[in-house]
Scaffold this motif. Structure first.
Motif, PDB file in Angstrom:
ATOM      1  N   HIS A 192      22.348 -26.195  20.016  1.00 33.85           N
ATOM      2  CA  HIS A 192      21.780 -27.100  19.129  1.00 33.85           C
ATOM      3  C   HIS A 192      21.006 -26.383  18.014  1.00 33.85           C
ATOM      4  CE1 HIS A 192      20.851 -31.223  18.272  1.00 33.85           C
ATOM      5  NE2 HIS A 192      19.575 -30.997  17.783  1.00 33.85           N
ATOM      6  N   VAL A 193      20.190 -25.507  18.399  1.00 36.42           N
ATOM      7  CA  VAL A 193      19.633 -24.838  17.238  1.00 36.42           C
ATOM      8  C   VAL A 193      20.523 -24.031  16.398  1.00 36.42           C
ATOM      9  CG1 VAL A 193      17.961 -22.755  16.730  1.00 36.42           C
ATOM     10  CG2 VAL A 193      17.420 -24.172  18.838  1.00 36.42           C
ATOM     11  N   ARG A 194      21.497 -23.591  16.892  1.00 38.77           N
ATOM     12  CA  ARG A 194      22.440 -23.090  15.850  1.00 38.77           C
ATOM     13  C   ARG A 194      23.220 -23.968  15.020  1.00 38.77           C
ATOM     14  NH1 ARG A 194      20.799 -18.299  15.736  1.00 38.77           N
ATOM     15  NH2 ARG A 194      21.351 -16.828  17.513  1.00 38.77           N
ATOM     16  N   SER A 195      23.429 -25.320  15.689  1.00 42.36           N
ATOM     17  CA  SER A 195      24.239 -26.314  14.785  1.00 42.36           C
ATOM     18  C   SER A 195      23.266 -27.302  14.145  1.00 42.36           C
ATOM     19  CB  SER A 195      25.083 -27.040  15.811  1.00 42.36           C
ATOM     20  OG  SER A 195      24.269 -27.887  16.630  1.00 42.36           O
ATOM     21  N   ALA A 196      21.937 -27.473  14.791  1.00 39.30           N
ATOM     22  CA  ALA A 196      21.215 -28.732  13.904  1.00 39.30           C
ATOM     23  C   ALA A 196      19.818 -28.138  13.782  1.00 39.30           C
ATOM     24  CB  ALA A 196      21.242 -29.839  14.800  1.00 39.30           C
ATOM     25  N   ALA A 197      18.796 -28.463  14.960  1.00 41.84           N
ATOM     26  CA  ALA A 197      17.490 -28.089  14.835  1.00 41.84           C
ATOM     27  C   ALA A 197      16.846 -28.125  16.260  1.00 41.84           C
ATOM     28  CB  ALA A 197      16.748 -28.589  13.663  1.00 41.84           C
ATOM     29  N   GLY A 198      16.027 -27.152  16.491  1.00 42.29           N
ATOM     30  CA  GLY A 198      15.456 -27.012  17.598  1.00 42.29           C
ATOM     31  C   GLY A 198      13.873 -27.125  17.346  1.00 42.29           C
ATOM     32  N   LEU A 199      13.093 -27.721  18.427  1.00 36.83           N
ATOM     33  CA  LEU A 199      11.687 -27.539  18.092  1.00 36.83           C
ATOM     34  C   LEU A 199      11.169 -26.538  19.516  1.00 36.83           C
ATOM     35  CD1 LEU A 199       9.053 -28.242  16.558  1.00 36.83           C
ATOM     36  CD2 LEU A 199       8.644 -29.963  18.261  1.00 36.83           C
ATOM     37  N   PHE A 200      10.324 -25.400  19.102  1.00 35.32           N
ATOM     38  CA  PHE A 200       9.871 -24.645  20.122  1.00 35.32           C
ATOM     39  C   PHE A 200       8.270 -24.777  20.015  1.00 35.32           C
ATOM     40  CE2 PHE A 200      13.663 -22.622  18.603  1.00 35.32           C
ATOM     41  CZ  PHE A 200      14.283 -22.009  19.860  1.00 35.32           C
ATOM     42  N   ASP A 201       7.589 -24.764  21.174  1.00 39.62           N
ATOM     43  CA  ASP A 201       6.258 -24.598  21.436  1.00 39.62           C
ATOM     44  C   ASP A 201       5.789 -22.998  21.430  1.00 39.62           C
ATOM     45  OD1 ASP A 201       3.522 -24.688  21.664  1.00 39.62           O
ATOM     46  OD2 ASP A 201       3.570 -25.426  23.696  1.00 39.62           O
ATOM     47  N   VAL A 202       5.443 -22.299  20.553  1.00 46.71           N
ATOM     48  CA  VAL A 202       4.986 -20.983  20.662  1.00 46.71           C
ATOM     49  C   VAL A 202       3.297 -20.903  20.416  1.00 46.71           C
ATOM     50  CG1 VAL A 202       7.179 -19.909  20.168  1.00 46.71           C
ATOM     51  CG2 VAL A 202       5.693 -20.706  18.268  1.00 46.71           C
ATOM     52  N   SER A 203       2.885 -21.883  20.837  1.00 51.36           N
ATOM     53  CA  SER A 203       1.206 -21.850  20.715  1.00 51.36           C
ATOM     54  C   SER A 203       0.553 -20.785  21.644  1.00 51.36           C
ATOM     55  CB  SER A 203       0.585 -23.501  21.228  1.00 51.36           C
ATOM     56  OG  SER A 203       1.342 -24.142  20.581  1.00 51.36           O
TER      57      SER A 203
END
Lengths: 368, 125
Positions: A45-56
């Protein structure tokens, strides 16, 4: 779960659980390794659309005061003084004997430098930086800020209407703006090889910001598992796995992060080793590896010359969902480091045919 | 169809005539995540109960698969080589791993039944 009881949490811990995140221990934090969609789906999904990651969990700090850039150069060979306002760059923190203490991002925000360092190293990094600061330059830790990474080819279309200042940035640009009233510092960068942003926001606004971003068209949550397979496809190093205090920038093929001026002045920690290695080469070098077939070779797998002696070992390895096959990176003797060289990976006692391969395994698609 | 029996290694065993079919449980495939590769034992191999005889690799990690009973491998599921995702989609059906001709047929009866396995999984949570 019992094993995560003593761990630190990011400001998004509640949201991760509400989203069905599978929490695991990482660098002392309880972090989502995946959500119900799974690592494969999240990666694709990240490669085709967008992903949200928490890197806090990563360390954020500001360096303020007259001479901050020159001060930071006492621990890194990156050219910080030439970094223009509104620009970010990748750098290495060095040990005295030329090993890599950590890798980090530094941005020039005009009146200050903004730093992002690895979670596992943040306390040591900040202590190292503070140890070289002259009077008048101060490191301000920012433990009350969260960090979100919005990554993927659909990220710009998703966030553009909310924050035009962010889509105006080019790769490695950084700006301060607001997203629906939430003040953020965002750079057009990431750890996936895709276009996207790393967005720093006050901890108290992190959940509202994450929910807002997850509601944008095409954006899905993605966990640490997908982050790892994405960064490996992109050929990016993980500190503590692919690079460490025993590894030099030359061995790690990260000399591009050393500023040209710094290579003339040789005034950074470990400069002697780097200079010698640039002149004479290193015994081993970091390379990409492509096993034949579908079987992955994981970290610590030994690398042999065909039918012969040990020539190195794998540091990171796995299956690339976008690549559609196994991939790895590791260190091999310089004599075997040319792309296309056949080698063997010793997996569970049996040789697995593989070749030295160029990285990234999946082309970068940054907004240059 | 005969009922499934279970092991503490999260494998299932189905006695079918002379051979027992073996795979990993839905709980196990869920914990592993997307399976990308399996390494299956050779047909004809004599195996001991508890012996690691296959490997299943997900995107994230490799895990051993054990022989739940002693006996001889009489068949392996070669469909998994081309489509290891079968293990995620149909863990107790088309995603089976191998068949063992037991050296002692009663060894299967000694394994956990479904409710005992469910209790075991709960105790591990």
């Amino acid at each position: 779960m019992a094993e995560t009881e003593s761990l630190l949490e990011t400001p998004l811990a509640g949201l991760h659980r509400a989203l069905g995140g599978r929490m695991v221990a990482f660098a002392g934090y309880a972090m989502p390794v995946q959500y119900p969609a799974g690592i494969m789906a999240e990666h694709l999904h990240v490669r085709s659309a967008a992903g949200l990651f928490d890197v806090s969990h990563m360390g954020q700090a500001e360096l303020v005061g007259e001479g901050a850039a020159a001060a930071l150069e006492r621990v890194t060979p990156a050219d910080i003084q030439a970094l223009k306002p509104g620009r970010q760059r990748y750098g290495l923190l060095m040990t005295q004997d030329g090993g890599i203490f950590d890798d980090f991002m530094v941005a020039n925000r005009g009146d200050r430098l903004f730093l992002v360092v690895n979670a596992s190293r943040k306390h040591d990094d900040f202590a190292l930086i503070e140890s070289v600061l002259p009077a008048g330059v101060t490191l301000r830790r920012l433990p009350d800020r969260a960090l979100l990474a919005l990554q993927g080819p659909g990220a710009a279309a998703a966030i553009g209407p909310l924050a035009p200042a962010l889509t105006a940035l080019s790769f490695m640009g950084i700006a301060e703006t607001e997203i629906e009233g939430i003040p953020v510092i965002a750079s057009r960068s990431g750890y996936t090889g895709e276009d996207g942003w790393e967005i720093s926001a006050p901890a108290e606004s992190a959940e509202a910001l994450a929910k807002l971003l997850l509601a944008l068209p095409g954006v899905q949550p993605a966990g640490l598992g997908a982050r790892d397979s994405l960064r490996l496809e992109a050929g990016l190093c993980l500190y503590g796995t692919d690079i460490d205090e025993a590894t030099s920038p030359v061995e790690a093929a990260l000399t591009w992060s050393i500023g040209k001026r710094r290579r003339m002045e040789w005034d950074f920690p470990g400069a002697e080793r780097v200079r010698e290695e640039l002149a004479n080469g290193t015994a081993r070098v970091r390379v990409g590896l492509r096993p034949e077939g579908r079987q992955p070779a994981r970290g610590e797998t030994m690398i042999h010359a065909p039918g012969g002696e040990t020539i190195g070992s794998v540091t990171s390895g796995g299956f690339g969902p976008s690549l559609g096959g196994p991939m790895a990176m590791g260190y091999v003797a310089r004599s075997h480091a040319t792309d296309g060289t056949p080698i063997e990976l010793i997996v569970r006692g049996r040789p697995l045919a593989a070749r030295i391969a160029p990285m990234p395994f999946v082309p970068h698609r940054y907004a240059r | 169809m005969p009922e499934l029996k279970y092991t503490q290694d999260h494998e299932w065993v189905r006695a079918d005539g002379d051979a027992a079919t073996i795979g990993i449980t839905d709980h196990a495939q869920n914990a592993l995540g997307d399976v990308v590769f399996v390494d299956l034992p050779e047909v004809g191999r004599e195996v001991a109960a508890g012996e690691a005889i296959a490997v299943v690799e997900s995107v994230k990690a490799a895990s051993d698969v054990y022989a739940p009973i002693a006996g001889r491998i009489v068949e392996v599921n070669s469909a998994l080589t081309d489509d290891p995702g079968l293990i995620n989609r149909e863990p107790t059906g088309e995603g089976w791993f191998f068949k063992i001709e037991p050296s002692d047929a009663s060894s299967i009866a000694a394994l956990m039944d479904e409710s005992a396995y469910a209790a075991f999984v709960d105790s591990q949570a």
